[in-house]
Design a protein around this motif. Sequence first.
Motif, PDB file in Angstrom:
ATOM      1  N   GLY A 119       0.876  -1.340  -0.058  1.00 42.31           N
ATOM      2  CA  GLY A 119      -0.092   0.014   0.185  1.00 42.31           C
ATOM      3  C   GLY A 119       0.665   1.374   0.118  1.00 42.31           C
ATOM      4  N   VAL A 120       1.861   1.219   0.893  1.00 40.45           N
ATOM      5  CA  VAL A 120       3.103   2.467   0.904  1.00 40.45           C
ATOM      6  C   VAL A 120       3.461   2.577  -0.512  1.00 40.45           C
ATOM      7  N   ILE A 121       3.877   1.355  -1.124  1.00 44.28           N
ATOM      8  CA  ILE A 121       4.597   1.433  -2.535  1.00 44.28           C
ATOM      9  C   ILE A 121       3.620   2.142  -3.522  1.00 44.28           C
ATOM     10  N   TYR A 122       2.277   1.833  -3.422  1.00 47.22           N
ATOM     11  CA  TYR A 122       1.331   2.357  -4.350  1.00 47.22           C
ATOM     12  C   TYR A 122       0.968   3.766  -4.125  1.00 47.22           C
ATOM     13  N   ALA A 123       1.121   4.188  -2.974  1.00 55.21           N
ATOM     14  CA  ALA A 123       0.784   5.462  -2.715  1.00 55.21           C
ATOM     15  C   ALA A 123       1.936   6.276  -2.952  1.00 55.21           C
ATOM     16  N   GLY A 124       3.121   5.793  -2.733  1.00 55.74           N
ATOM     17  CA  GLY A 124       4.296   6.439  -3.482  1.00 55.74           C
ATOM     18  C   GLY A 124       4.428   6.765  -4.818  1.00 55.74           C
ATOM     19  N   PHE A 172      -1.825  -7.697  -3.306  1.00 55.10           N
ATOM     20  CA  PHE A 172      -2.547  -7.066  -4.256  1.00 55.10           C
ATOM     21  C   PHE A 172      -3.723  -6.223  -3.260  1.00 55.10           C
ATOM     22  N   GLY A 173      -4.243  -6.659  -2.300  1.00 55.40           N
ATOM     23  CA  GLY A 173      -5.410  -6.031  -1.382  1.00 55.40           C
ATOM     24  C   GLY A 173      -4.505  -4.908  -0.820  1.00 55.40           C
ATOM     25  N   GLY A 174      -3.379  -5.151  -0.360  1.00 55.14           N
ATOM     26  CA  GLY A 174      -2.466  -3.990   0.185  1.00 55.14           C
ATOM     27  C   GLY A 174      -2.373  -2.708  -0.601  1.00 55.14           C
ATOM     28  N   ALA A 175      -2.226  -2.986  -1.975  1.00 51.80           N
ATOM     29  CA  ALA A 175      -2.021  -2.018  -2.915  1.00 51.80           C
ATOM     30  C   ALA A 175      -3.293  -1.434  -3.239  1.00 51.80           C
ATOM     31  N   VAL A 176      -4.249  -2.034  -3.354  1.00 53.36           N
ATOM     32  CA  VAL A 176      -5.495  -1.599  -3.560  1.00 53.36           C
ATOM     33  C   VAL A 176      -5.997  -0.468  -2.535  1.00 53.36           C
TER      34      VAL A 176
END
Length: 216
Positions: A119-124, A172-176
Amino acid sequence: MANLDIVLILIIGINVVVSLKGFNDFSFFDKYKFNIGGIRRGEQIRMLTSAFLHADMMHLFFNMFTLYFFAPVVIAYLDNIKFLVVYFGSLLVGNLFSLFFHKNEYHYSAIGASGAVSGVIYAGILFRPDMSLYLMFIPIPIPAYIFGIGYLLYSIFGMKNKIGNIGHDAHFGGAVGGYVITLILAPWLFQENLFMIGLLAIPIIILFILQRLGKL
């Protein structure tokens, strides 16, 4: 070098302390890992605690090393409190994905901060899609948005084919979770980079289509 914010130090510290405890205490590890049977018996605390346990030092190091590089980007655009919302929100969404996809597998277990880190990766990436990332065995820089899309497409492939002893669904869920929560906390991104937001949504749309079609 990343600027180590106090919140990031605390998150890494908690992961290290809890993981080390789990390495040396099987009963502690077993009590707090993600386990479908335990959760369905009412032990919802596992949804949180499992994300601070790791399989070994390499697993712990890789997650914390990745967090070390991406967290400062998110903190710089949000703040400490909102970063924690992204981190823990992604953690919980990642584990909810695992619970959904494995709800009838009572012996299914998982551990690790990968959902939160994803999730932090996708936010970044939402904040800095122009970043260049260097990966092992690939000698050229990769644009962050290409990495993000590829990461989720690989997670879908891993979920579909059950590749390795890896919680692809939690990744995947964390990235979403990171994607959605970041857009809620930083709606100005819609004005500045709507095209990139749409591009990064493609794997998410693919996943939900496959799930609806019963292909996962």
